[in-house]
Design a protein around this motif. Structure first.
Motif, PDB file in Angstrom:
ATOM      1  N   PRO A 282      -0.170 -10.149   2.101  1.00 29.24           N
ATOM      2  CA  PRO A 282       0.825  -9.328   2.796  1.00 29.24           C
ATOM      3  C   PRO A 282       1.063  -7.971   2.146  1.00 29.24           C
ATOM      4  N   GLU A 283       1.007  -7.901   0.804  1.00 31.42           N
ATOM      5  CA  GLU A 283       1.242  -6.622   0.131  1.00 31.42           C
ATOM      6  C   GLU A 283       0.120  -5.627   0.403  1.00 31.42           C
TER       7      GLU A 283
ATOM      8  N   ALA B 265       0.833  -4.371   3.898  1.00 30.73           N
ATOM      9  CA  ALA B 265       1.997  -3.486   3.858  1.00 30.73           C
ATOM     10  C   ALA B 265       1.648  -2.099   3.338  1.00 30.73           C
ATOM     11  N   SER B 266       0.514  -1.970   2.637  1.00 28.98           N
ATOM     12  CA  SER B 266       0.124  -0.673   2.096  1.00 28.98           C
ATOM     13  C   SER B 266      -0.579   0.226   3.121  1.00 28.98           C
TER      14      SER B 266
ATOM     15  N   ALA C  39      -1.146   1.540  11.179  1.00 24.18           N
ATOM     16  CA  ALA C  39      -0.848   0.124  11.390  1.00 24.18           C
ATOM     17  C   ALA C  39      -1.059  -0.270  12.849  1.00 24.18           C
TER      18      ALA C  39
END
Length: 76
Positions: free
Chosen positions: A45-46, A49-50, A56
């Motif tokens: 997820p990180e 998220a970047s 996105a």
């Protein structure tokens, strides 16, 4: 002598928004989504998220930025 181009011009959808490399996205290449490398791996997820907000849902990250070893279809 004639030189052949070794790089292809890619559509924006085929460019990883994190590193600018080729993302190997099946959908961006006009193929079925279930044939894409990302459908068979887990991406942290990180890392997702970047991805910049403007990319996105529009541009996929590449396998390398996803944290995979090697190239498409490779798992950790």
């Amino acid at each position: 002598p004639d030189r052949q181009m070794t790089t292809q011009i890619r559509k924006p959808e085929q460019i990883c928004p994190l590193c600018g490399g080729y993302n190997h996205c099946a959908m961006a290449a006009g193929l079925a989504p279930e044939g894409c490398w990302c459908m068979t791996v887990s991406i942290a997820p990180e890392i997702l998220a970047s991805v910049p907000a403007e990319a996105a849902g529009k541009r996929c990250i590449c396998p390398q930025c996803a944290g995979l070893k090697g190239d498409t279809g490779s798992e950790r």
